[in-house]
Scaffold this motif. Sequence first.
Motif, PDB file in Angstrom:
ATOM      1  N   PRO A  24      54.744   3.356  11.958  1.00 29.21           N
ATOM      2  CA  PRO A  24      55.782   4.084  13.055  1.00 29.21           C
ATOM      3  C   PRO A  24      57.203   3.770  12.477  1.00 29.21           C
ATOM      4  O   PRO A  24      57.879   4.575  12.647  1.00 29.21           O
ATOM      5  N   GLU A  25      57.400   2.415  11.884  1.00 26.47           N
ATOM      6  CA  GLU A  25      58.862   2.281  11.488  1.00 26.47           C
ATOM      7  C   GLU A  25      59.280   3.409  10.501  1.00 26.47           C
ATOM      8  O   GLU A  25      60.412   4.037  10.478  1.00 26.47           O
ATOM      9  N   CYS A  58      55.349   6.943  18.152  1.00 30.36           N
ATOM     10  CA  CYS A  58      54.975   5.681  17.534  1.00 30.36           C
ATOM     11  C   CYS A  58      53.456   5.446  17.879  1.00 30.36           C
ATOM     12  O   CYS A  58      52.579   5.222  16.887  1.00 30.36           O
TER      13      CYS A  58
END
Length: 85
Positions: free
Chosen positions: A68-69, A58
């Motif tokens: 990042p998600e 991340c």
Amino acid sequence: MPKSVFTDAYAFVVEYLLALRKEKGVSQVELARRLGKTQQFVSLVERKERRIDVVEFCVFVRALEGDPEAAVVEVARSLPDDAAI
């Protein structure tokens, strides 16, 4: 050079980061600066000689101005059903 000790499934994690870095036009040196690491550290990760965990993944994505998600979701969806650890 010895073969990576990591699984083929893990290779997608590194390929994702490498593609994102190149897409953003960021050098290993610049990425290392953003991470507060050395260029050698980035190189080891990209050559699959140093494994990174989800937090490091991340941070890499953020350093490359990615989401990042979304990155974790994309990597998770890419894993084969028979992925092993």
